[in-house]
Motif scaffolding. Structure first.
Motif, short mmCIF file in Angstrom:
data_model
loop_
_atom_site.label_atom_id
_atom_site.label_comp_id
_atom_site.label_asym_id
_atom_site.label_seq_id
_atom_site.Cartn_x
_atom_site.Cartn_y
_atom_site.Cartn_z
N SER A 51 8.66 -11.47 -6.97
CA SER A 51 8.56 -11.54 -8.44
C SER A 51 8.21 -10.19 -9.06
O SER A 51 8.58 -9.90 -10.20
N SER A 52 7.49 -9.37 -8.29
CA SER A 52 7.11 -8.04 -8.79
C SER A 52 8.13 -6.97 -8.44
O SER A 52 7.95 -5.80 -8.78
N GLY A 53 9.15 -7.35 -7.71
CA GLY A 53 10.20 -6.40 -7.33
C GLY A 53 9.86 -5.59 -6.11
O GLY A 53 10.55 -4.61 -5.79
N GLY A 54 8.83 -6.00 -5.37
CA GLY A 54 8.43 -5.26 -4.17
C GLY A 54 9.42 -5.42 -3.02
O GLY A 54 9.52 -4.53 -2.15
N VAL A 55 10.12 -6.57 -2.96
CA VAL A 55 11.13 -6.80 -1.92
C VAL A 55 12.38 -7.32 -2.59
O VAL A 55 12.35 -7.91 -3.68
N THR A 56 13.48 -7.14 -1.89
CA THR A 56 14.76 -7.65 -2.42
C THR A 56 14.98 -9.08 -1.95
O THR A 56 14.33 -9.56 -1.02
N GLN A 57 15.95 -9.74 -2.60
CA GLN A 57 16.28 -11.12 -2.22
C GLN A 57 16.83 -11.19 -0.81
O GLN A 57 16.56 -12.15 -0.07
N SER A 58 17.58 -10.17 -0.38
CA SER A 58 18.14 -10.18 0.98
C SER A 58 17.04 -10.12 2.04
O SER A 58 17.15 -10.74 3.10
N ILE A 59 15.98 -9.36 1.76
CA ILE A 59 14.86 -9.29 2.72
C ILE A 59 14.16 -10.65 2.79
O ILE A 59 13.77 -11.11 3.87
N LEU A 60 14.00 -11.31 1.65
CA LEU A 60 13.38 -12.64 1.65
C LEU A 60 14.23 -13.64 2.42
O LEU A 60 13.70 -14.47 3.17
N ASP A 61 15.56 -13.55 2.23
CA ASP A 61 16.44 -14.46 2.95
C ASP A 61 16.35 -14.23 4.45
O ASP A 61 16.38 -15.19 5.24
N GLU A 62 16.25 -13.00 4.88
CA GLU A 62 16.13 -12.71 6.31
C GLU A 62 14.83 -13.24 6.88
O GLU A 62 14.79 -13.79 7.98
N ALA A 63 13.76 -13.13 6.09
CA ALA A 63 12.46 -13.66 6.53
C ALA A 63 12.53 -15.19 6.64
O ALA A 63 11.92 -15.79 7.54
N ASN A 64 13.26 -15.81 5.72
CA ASN A 64 13.41 -17.27 5.77
C ASN A 64 14.18 -17.70 7.02
O ASN A 64 13.86 -18.72 7.64
N THR A 65 15.21 -16.92 7.39
CA THR A 65 15.98 -17.23 8.60
C THR A 65 15.09 -17.10 9.84
O THR A 65 15.17 -17.93 10.76
N GLU A 66 14.26 -16.06 9.87
CA GLU A 66 13.35 -15.87 11.01
C GLU A 66 12.36 -17.03 11.11
O GLU A 66 12.03 -17.49 12.21
N LEU A 67 11.90 -17.50 9.97
CA LEU A 67 10.97 -18.63 9.96
C LEU A 67 11.63 -19.90 10.51
O LEU A 67 11.04 -20.63 11.30
N ASP B 53 3.84 -19.00 13.45
CA ASP B 53 2.79 -18.65 12.48
C ASP B 53 3.04 -17.27 11.88
O ASP B 53 2.86 -17.05 10.66
N ASP B 54 3.45 -16.34 12.72
CA ASP B 54 3.72 -14.98 12.24
C ASP B 54 4.90 -14.98 11.27
O ASP B 54 4.86 -14.30 10.22
N ALA B 55 5.96 -15.73 11.60
CA ALA B 55 7.12 -15.78 10.72
C ALA B 55 6.77 -16.43 9.38
O ALA B 55 7.28 -16.04 8.33
N LYS B 56 5.88 -17.41 9.41
CA LYS B 56 5.48 -18.07 8.16
C LYS B 56 4.67 -17.13 7.28
O LYS B 56 4.85 -17.09 6.05
N ARG B 57 3.77 -16.33 7.87
CA ARG B 57 3.00 -15.38 7.09
C ARG B 57 3.90 -14.32 6.45
O ARG B 57 3.72 -13.95 5.29
N THR B 58 4.87 -13.86 7.23
CA THR B 58 5.79 -12.85 6.70
C THR B 58 6.59 -13.40 5.53
O THR B 58 6.75 -12.73 4.50
N TYR B 59 7.06 -14.62 5.67
CA TYR B 59 7.85 -15.23 4.57
C TYR B 59 6.99 -15.40 3.33
O TYR B 59 7.44 -15.11 2.21
N ASP B 60 5.76 -15.87 3.51
CA ASP B 60 4.88 -16.08 2.35
C ASP B 60 4.59 -14.75 1.63
O ASP B 60 4.54 -14.69 0.39
N ARG B 61 4.41 -13.68 2.39
CA ARG B 61 4.13 -12.37 1.81
C ARG B 61 5.32 -11.87 1.00
O ARG B 61 5.18 -11.37 -0.12
N TYR B 62 6.50 -12.00 1.58
CA TYR B 62 7.70 -11.55 0.88
C TYR B 62 7.97 -12.40 -0.36
O TYR B 62 8.44 -11.91 -1.40
N HIS B 63 7.70 -13.70 -0.25
CA HIS B 63 7.94 -14.59 -1.38
C HIS B 63 7.04 -14.25 -2.57
O HIS B 63 7.46 -14.34 -3.74
N SER B 64 5.81 -13.84 -2.26
CA SER B 64 4.88 -13.45 -3.34
C SER B 64 5.29 -12.13 -3.97
O SER B 64 5.05 -11.90 -5.16
N ALA B 65 5.91 -11.26 -3.19
CA ALA B 65 6.24 -9.91 -3.68
C ALA B 65 7.57 -9.86 -4.41
O ALA B 65 7.84 -8.88 -5.12
#
Length: 360
Positions: free
Chosen positions: A130-146, A116-128
Protein backbone atom coordinates in the motif's frame (compact mmCIF):
# COMPACT_ATOMS: atom_id res chain seq x y z
CA UNK A 1 -78.22 -97.43 5.20
CA UNK A 2 -75.28 -97.24 7.67
CA UNK A 3 -74.00 -100.61 6.41
CA UNK A 4 -74.16 -99.35 2.83
CA UNK A 5 -72.19 -96.21 3.81
CA UNK A 6 -69.41 -98.19 5.47
CA UNK A 7 -69.06 -100.41 2.43
CA UNK A 8 -69.04 -97.48 0.06
CA UNK A 9 -66.16 -95.87 1.94
CA UNK A 10 -64.00 -99.01 1.63
CA UNK A 11 -61.52 -98.53 -1.26
CA UNK A 12 -62.03 -102.06 -2.62
CA UNK A 13 -65.81 -101.71 -2.96
CA UNK A 14 -65.92 -98.92 -5.56
CA UNK A 15 -66.68 -101.12 -8.57
CA UNK A 16 -69.33 -103.04 -6.66
CA UNK A 17 -70.93 -99.78 -5.67
CA UNK A 18 -70.88 -98.60 -9.25
CA UNK A 19 -72.54 -101.77 -10.46
CA UNK A 20 -75.21 -101.57 -7.76
CA UNK A 21 -75.85 -97.97 -8.62
CA UNK A 22 -76.07 -98.73 -12.30
CA UNK A 23 -78.44 -101.60 -11.65
CA UNK A 24 -80.63 -99.44 -9.47
CA UNK A 25 -80.77 -96.80 -12.13
CA UNK A 26 -81.53 -99.36 -14.83
CA UNK A 27 -84.39 -100.89 -12.82
CA UNK A 28 -86.26 -97.60 -13.03
CA UNK A 29 -85.57 -97.02 -16.73
CA UNK A 30 -87.91 -97.83 -19.60
CA UNK A 31 -87.07 -100.83 -21.83
CA UNK A 32 -85.83 -98.44 -24.55
CA UNK A 33 -83.48 -96.68 -22.16
CA UNK A 34 -82.23 -100.03 -20.87
CA UNK A 35 -81.27 -101.15 -24.34
CA UNK A 36 -79.26 -97.96 -24.90
CA UNK A 37 -77.32 -98.08 -21.61
CA UNK A 38 -76.91 -101.85 -21.12
CA UNK A 39 -73.34 -101.84 -22.54
CA UNK A 40 -72.22 -98.61 -20.83
CA UNK A 41 -69.48 -98.97 -18.18
CA UNK A 42 -70.12 -97.10 -14.90
CA UNK A 43 -67.12 -94.95 -13.91
CA UNK A 44 -66.10 -92.09 -11.64
CA UNK A 45 -64.62 -89.07 -13.40
CA UNK A 46 -62.92 -85.78 -12.61
CA UNK A 47 -62.50 -82.55 -14.55
CA UNK A 48 -58.96 -81.54 -15.47
CA UNK A 49 -57.61 -78.22 -14.29
CA UNK A 50 -54.28 -76.59 -15.06
CA UNK A 51 -51.76 -75.75 -12.35
CA UNK A 52 -48.27 -74.29 -12.31
CA UNK A 53 -45.40 -76.61 -11.47
CA UNK A 54 -43.67 -76.01 -8.14
CA UNK A 55 -39.91 -76.48 -8.43
CA UNK A 56 -37.70 -76.90 -5.36
CA UNK A 57 -34.08 -76.00 -6.11
CA UNK A 58 -31.11 -76.80 -3.90
CA UNK A 59 -27.78 -75.08 -4.56
CA UNK A 60 -24.40 -74.87 -2.85
CA UNK A 61 -23.53 -71.35 -1.71
CA UNK A 62 -20.15 -69.99 -0.64
CA UNK A 63 -20.10 -67.21 1.92
CA UNK A 64 -17.88 -64.21 2.42
CA UNK A 65 -17.91 -61.37 4.92
CA UNK A 66 -20.09 -58.34 4.34
CA UNK A 67 -16.84 -56.36 4.10
CA UNK A 68 -13.47 -58.03 3.87
CA UNK A 69 -9.95 -56.71 3.23
CA UNK A 70 -6.29 -57.66 3.62
CA UNK A 71 -4.34 -54.64 4.87
CA UNK A 72 -1.08 -53.59 3.18
CA UNK A 73 1.23 -50.69 4.11
CA UNK A 74 1.31 -47.68 1.78
CA UNK A 75 5.01 -47.08 2.45
CA UNK A 76 8.06 -49.14 3.38
CA UNK A 77 9.42 -49.12 6.91
CA UNK A 78 10.27 -50.94 10.11
CA UNK A 79 7.49 -51.96 12.49
CA UNK A 80 7.75 -50.01 15.74
CA UNK A 81 4.71 -51.60 17.42
CA UNK A 82 1.90 -53.95 16.47
CA UNK A 83 -1.53 -54.19 18.07
CA UNK A 84 -3.07 -57.22 16.36
CA UNK A 85 -4.73 -60.12 18.18
CA UNK A 86 -6.24 -62.80 15.99
CA UNK A 87 -10.01 -63.04 16.33
CA UNK A 88 -10.40 -59.78 18.24
CA UNK A 89 -12.91 -57.16 17.19
CA UNK A 90 -11.59 -53.67 16.44
CA UNK A 91 -13.39 -50.43 15.65
CA UNK A 92 -12.89 -48.29 12.57
CA UNK A 93 -9.85 -46.01 12.84
CA UNK A 94 -7.98 -48.07 15.42
CA UNK A 95 -4.20 -48.15 14.85
CA UNK A 96 -3.07 -51.72 14.25
CA UNK A 97 0.58 -51.21 13.23
CA UNK A 98 2.90 -48.28 13.91
CA UNK A 99 5.98 -47.90 11.70
CA UNK A 100 9.11 -46.07 12.78
CA UNK A 101 8.32 -42.43 11.93
CA UNK A 102 11.24 -40.52 13.50
CA UNK A 103 12.63 -39.32 10.17
CA UNK A 104 9.23 -38.34 8.81
CA UNK A 105 8.47 -36.39 12.00
CA UNK A 106 11.62 -34.31 11.39
CA UNK A 107 10.57 -33.70 7.78
CA UNK A 108 7.19 -32.48 8.98
CA UNK A 109 8.87 -30.04 11.38
CA UNK A 110 11.07 -28.78 8.57
CA UNK A 111 8.02 -28.27 6.35
CA UNK A 112 6.30 -26.37 9.16
CA UNK A 113 9.31 -24.05 9.58
CA UNK A 114 9.35 -23.33 5.85
CA UNK A 115 5.62 -22.64 5.90
CA UNK A 116 5.90 -20.21 8.83
CA UNK A 117 8.72 -18.33 7.12
CA UNK A 118 6.78 -18.06 3.86
CA UNK A 119 3.73 -16.76 5.74
CA UNK A 120 5.76 -14.05 7.50
CA UNK A 121 7.29 -12.95 4.21
CA UNK A 122 3.90 -12.72 2.53
CA UNK A 123 2.41 -10.74 5.42
CA UNK A 124 5.33 -8.28 5.33
CA UNK A 125 5.04 -7.72 1.60
CA UNK A 126 1.26 -7.39 1.82
CA UNK A 127 1.60 -4.61 4.40
CA UNK A 128 4.20 -2.78 2.30
CA UNK A 129 2.36 -2.83 -1.01
CA UNK A 130 0.00 0.00 0.00
CA UNK A 131 2.94 2.32 0.64
CA UNK A 132 4.66 1.36 -2.59
CA UNK A 133 7.54 -0.42 -0.85
CA UNK A 134 7.07 -3.58 -2.97
CA UNK A 135 5.60 -4.23 -6.37
CA UNK A 136 2.58 -6.43 -7.11
CA UNK A 137 4.81 -9.00 -8.85
CA UNK A 138 6.92 -9.43 -5.71
CA UNK A 139 3.76 -9.94 -3.64
CA UNK A 140 2.50 -12.51 -6.14
CA UNK A 141 5.79 -14.41 -5.93
CA UNK A 142 5.60 -14.41 -2.13
CA UNK A 143 2.05 -15.76 -2.36
CA UNK A 144 3.23 -18.60 -4.64
CA UNK A 145 6.01 -19.47 -2.16
CA UNK A 146 3.46 -19.55 0.65
CA UNK A 147 1.15 -21.87 -1.29
CA UNK A 148 4.04 -24.23 -2.14
CA UNK A 149 5.12 -24.34 1.50
CA UNK A 150 1.55 -25.19 2.51
CA UNK A 151 1.43 -28.08 0.04
CA UNK A 152 4.80 -29.39 1.28
CA UNK A 153 3.60 -29.28 4.86
CA UNK A 154 0.35 -31.12 4.00
CA UNK A 155 2.31 -33.79 2.13
CA UNK A 156 4.60 -34.28 5.12
CA UNK A 157 1.51 -34.80 7.32
CA UNK A 158 0.08 -37.40 4.93
CA UNK A 159 3.37 -39.32 4.78
CA UNK A 160 3.58 -39.28 8.58
CA UNK A 161 0.02 -40.63 8.76
CA UNK A 162 1.03 -43.46 6.39
CA UNK A 163 3.28 -44.76 9.17
CA UNK A 164 0.13 -45.85 10.99
CA UNK A 165 -1.90 -48.74 9.52
CA UNK A 166 -5.47 -48.31 10.78
CA UNK A 167 -8.65 -50.38 10.57
CA UNK A 168 -10.79 -48.97 7.73
CA UNK A 169 -14.00 -50.36 9.27
CA UNK A 170 -15.21 -52.24 12.34
CA UNK A 171 -14.50 -55.94 12.11
CA UNK A 172 -12.59 -59.00 13.30
CA UNK A 173 -8.86 -59.45 12.77
CA UNK A 174 -7.20 -62.49 11.28
CA UNK A 175 -3.79 -63.98 12.00
CA UNK A 176 -0.62 -61.98 11.36
CA UNK A 177 2.92 -63.30 10.90
CA UNK A 178 4.63 -59.97 11.67
CA UNK A 179 6.49 -58.83 14.77
CA UNK A 180 7.98 -55.51 15.92
CA UNK A 181 11.29 -54.81 14.20
CA UNK A 182 10.28 -56.49 10.92
CA UNK A 183 10.88 -54.56 7.72
CA UNK A 184 7.84 -54.36 5.44
CA UNK A 185 7.10 -52.80 2.07
CA UNK A 186 3.99 -52.14 0.02
CA UNK A 187 3.82 -55.82 -1.04
CA UNK A 188 3.77 -57.17 2.53
CA UNK A 189 0.31 -58.35 3.76
CA UNK A 190 -0.24 -57.29 7.34
CA UNK A 191 -3.55 -58.79 8.51
CA UNK A 192 -7.06 -59.57 7.27
CA UNK A 193 -10.11 -57.71 8.55
CA UNK A 194 -13.69 -59.04 8.19
CA UNK A 195 -17.01 -57.45 9.00
CA UNK A 196 -18.99 -60.55 10.06
CA UNK A 197 -22.15 -58.71 11.09
CA UNK A 198 -23.61 -60.26 7.94
CA UNK A 199 -22.45 -62.75 5.33
CA UNK A 200 -22.89 -62.63 1.57
CA UNK A 201 -23.72 -66.06 0.08
CA UNK A 202 -23.08 -66.59 -3.63
CA UNK A 203 -24.76 -69.42 -5.57
CA UNK A 204 -25.73 -70.38 -9.12
CA UNK A 205 -29.25 -70.72 -10.59
CA UNK A 206 -30.27 -72.15 -13.97
CA UNK A 207 -31.05 -69.55 -16.64
CA UNK A 208 -34.66 -70.76 -16.97
CA UNK A 209 -35.46 -69.18 -13.58
CA UNK A 210 -33.89 -65.78 -14.23
CA UNK A 211 -37.28 -63.96 -14.31
CA UNK A 212 -38.26 -65.47 -10.94
CA UNK A 213 -35.33 -64.14 -8.90
CA UNK A 214 -35.62 -60.56 -7.65
CA UNK A 215 -33.65 -58.31 -5.30
CA UNK A 216 -35.23 -58.40 -1.84
CA UNK A 217 -36.62 -61.93 -2.31
CA UNK A 218 -36.38 -64.13 0.78
CA UNK A 219 -34.66 -67.52 0.51
CA UNK A 220 -33.86 -70.32 2.96
CA UNK A 221 -30.25 -71.18 3.73
CA UNK A 222 -28.60 -73.59 6.14
CA UNK A 223 -25.00 -74.52 7.01
CA UNK A 224 -24.01 -77.46 4.83
CA UNK A 225 -23.01 -79.55 7.85
CA UNK A 226 -26.24 -78.78 9.72
CA UNK A 227 -29.09 -78.64 7.21
CA UNK A 228 -31.74 -78.47 9.96
CA UNK A 229 -30.50 -75.06 11.10
CA UNK A 230 -32.47 -73.08 8.54
CA UNK A 231 -32.03 -69.30 8.33
CA UNK A 232 -33.66 -66.61 6.21
CA UNK A 233 -31.56 -64.57 3.79
CA UNK A 234 -32.41 -61.81 1.31
CA UNK A 235 -31.29 -61.57 -2.30
CA UNK A 236 -29.16 -58.42 -2.68
CA UNK A 237 -27.44 -58.87 -6.07
CA UNK A 238 -28.20 -60.66 -9.34
CA UNK A 239 -25.60 -61.00 -12.05
CA UNK A 240 -26.43 -59.09 -15.24
CA UNK A 241 -25.49 -61.97 -17.55
CA UNK A 242 -25.77 -65.74 -17.94
CA UNK A 243 -22.63 -67.87 -18.14
CA UNK A 244 -22.66 -69.33 -21.68
CA UNK A 245 -20.77 -72.44 -20.54
CA UNK A 246 -22.83 -73.50 -17.50
CA UNK A 247 -26.07 -71.75 -18.57
CA UNK A 248 -26.42 -70.38 -15.05
CA UNK A 249 -26.32 -66.94 -13.46
CA UNK A 250 -24.89 -65.85 -10.11
CA UNK A 251 -27.06 -64.69 -7.21
CA UNK A 252 -25.84 -63.12 -3.98
CA UNK A 253 -27.89 -63.21 -0.78
CA UNK A 254 -27.30 -61.45 2.52
CA UNK A 255 -27.53 -63.44 5.77
CA UNK A 256 -27.59 -61.41 8.97
CA UNK A 257 -25.15 -62.78 11.56
CA UNK A 258 -25.86 -60.83 14.79
CA UNK A 259 -24.79 -63.68 17.08
CA UNK A 260 -21.56 -64.23 15.10
CA UNK A 261 -22.41 -67.94 14.57
CA UNK A 262 -21.10 -68.18 11.03
CA UNK A 263 -17.72 -67.49 9.44
CA UNK A 264 -16.71 -66.25 6.00
CA UNK A 265 -15.85 -69.12 3.66
CA UNK A 266 -18.45 -71.53 5.09
CA UNK A 267 -20.57 -73.44 2.59
CA UNK A 268 -24.36 -73.15 2.78
CA UNK A 269 -27.26 -75.15 1.42
CA UNK A 270 -29.52 -72.75 -0.46
CA UNK A 271 -33.17 -73.76 -0.91
CA UNK A 272 -35.52 -71.99 -3.32
CA UNK A 273 -39.14 -72.71 -4.20
CA UNK A 274 -39.76 -71.48 -7.74
CA UNK A 275 -42.58 -71.82 -10.26
CA UNK A 276 -42.20 -73.80 -13.46
CA UNK A 277 -44.60 -74.10 -16.40
CA UNK A 278 -48.36 -74.70 -16.25
CA UNK A 279 -49.62 -78.27 -16.84
CA UNK A 280 -52.83 -80.33 -16.63
CA UNK A 281 -53.55 -81.75 -13.17
CA UNK A 282 -55.14 -85.24 -13.03
CA UNK A 283 -55.94 -87.61 -10.15
CA UNK A 284 -53.21 -90.08 -9.28
CA UNK A 285 -55.67 -92.96 -9.79
CA UNK A 286 -56.31 -91.84 -13.40
CA UNK A 287 -52.75 -92.56 -14.52
CA UNK A 288 -52.07 -95.87 -16.25
CA UNK A 289 -48.89 -97.34 -17.68
CA UNK A 290 -48.49 -99.31 -20.88
CA UNK A 291 -45.71 -100.51 -23.12
CA UNK A 292 -45.44 -97.07 -24.73
CA UNK A 293 -45.53 -95.11 -21.46
CA UNK A 294 -48.13 -93.36 -19.31
CA UNK A 295 -51.69 -92.58 -20.41
CA UNK A 296 -55.11 -91.58 -19.10
CA UNK A 297 -58.65 -92.31 -20.26
CA UNK A 298 -60.36 -89.16 -21.48
CA UNK A 299 -64.14 -89.09 -21.93
CA UNK A 300 -65.29 -87.59 -25.24
CA UNK A 301 -69.00 -87.78 -26.11
CA UNK A 302 -69.58 -90.47 -23.44
CA UNK A 303 -66.86 -92.71 -24.92
CA UNK A 304 -63.39 -93.53 -23.58
CA UNK A 305 -60.33 -92.31 -25.49
CA UNK A 306 -56.81 -93.36 -24.58
CA UNK A 307 -54.57 -90.28 -24.33
CA UNK A 308 -50.75 -90.58 -23.91
CA UNK A 309 -49.23 -88.24 -21.30
CA UNK A 310 -45.84 -87.50 -19.78
CA UNK A 311 -45.48 -87.26 -16.01
CA UNK A 312 -44.10 -83.86 -14.98
CA UNK A 313 -44.49 -83.82 -11.19
CA UNK A 314 -46.14 -85.98 -8.56
CA UNK A 315 -48.14 -84.20 -5.88
CA UNK A 316 -50.22 -85.48 -2.97
CA UNK A 317 -52.94 -87.59 -4.62
CA UNK A 318 -52.57 -85.79 -7.96
CA UNK A 319 -50.11 -85.62 -10.84
CA UNK A 320 -49.03 -82.87 -13.21
CA UNK A 321 -48.80 -84.28 -16.73
CA UNK A 322 -47.95 -83.04 -20.18
CA UNK A 323 -50.56 -83.90 -22.78
CA UNK A 324 -53.44 -82.60 -24.88
CA UNK A 325 -55.82 -82.05 -21.99
CA UNK A 326 -57.51 -78.64 -22.08
CA UNK A 327 -58.87 -77.27 -18.83
CA UNK A 328 -62.26 -78.85 -18.11
CA UNK A 329 -61.49 -82.13 -19.90
CA UNK A 330 -63.01 -85.19 -18.24
CA UNK A 331 -60.83 -88.17 -17.28
CA UNK A 332 -61.71 -91.48 -15.62
CA UNK A 333 -60.40 -91.82 -12.07
CA UNK A 334 -62.23 -95.02 -10.95
CA UNK A 335 -63.17 -97.97 -13.16
CA UNK A 336 -60.17 -97.66 -15.49
CA UNK A 337 -59.47 -101.43 -15.35
CA UNK A 338 -62.40 -102.13 -17.73
CA UNK A 339 -61.65 -99.30 -20.13
CA UNK A 340 -60.83 -99.81 -23.79
CA UNK A 341 -60.73 -97.53 -26.80
CA UNK A 342 -64.22 -96.34 -27.76
CA UNK A 343 -65.88 -97.94 -24.75
CA UNK A 344 -69.21 -96.30 -23.90
CA UNK A 345 -69.35 -95.12 -20.30
CA UNK A 346 -71.83 -93.92 -17.76
CA UNK A 347 -70.63 -91.24 -15.36
CA UNK A 348 -72.02 -92.09 -11.91
CA UNK A 349 -69.87 -89.63 -9.94
CA UNK A 350 -72.78 -87.46 -8.87
CA UNK A 351 -74.86 -90.42 -7.73
CA UNK A 352 -72.04 -91.89 -5.64
CA UNK A 353 -71.37 -88.55 -3.99
CA UNK A 354 -75.04 -88.22 -3.08
CA UNK A 355 -75.17 -91.70 -1.57
CA UNK A 356 -71.98 -91.09 0.43
CA UNK A 357 -73.60 -87.97 1.84
CA UNK A 358 -76.66 -90.00 2.79
CA UNK A 359 -78.95 -88.39 0.23
CA UNK A 360 -81.15 -90.81 -1.69
Amino acid sequence: MSILKSKLTHPFCWLSCLILLLSACQSEETPAAKSKSINAEPVLTQAVRWQQQSVDITAVGTSRALKSVVLYPRISGIIDSINVQAGSKVTAGKTLVQLDSSEQSLLLKQAQITLDDAKRTYDRYHSAISSGGVTQSILDEANTELASAQVAQNRAKVLLDYHQIKAPFTGHLGITQLDPGAYIDTQTPIVSLDDRSALLIMFEVAEAYYPQIAVGQKIAVAPWQNASQIEQANVVDIDSRVDPQSRTFTVQAKLDNPLDKYRPGMSFKVMLSLIGGEYPLVPETALQWGGDGAYVWQIVDEHATRLPVVVVQRLKGEILVEGELPSGSIVVKEGIQRMREGKKITDVTAQVQQRLLGNE
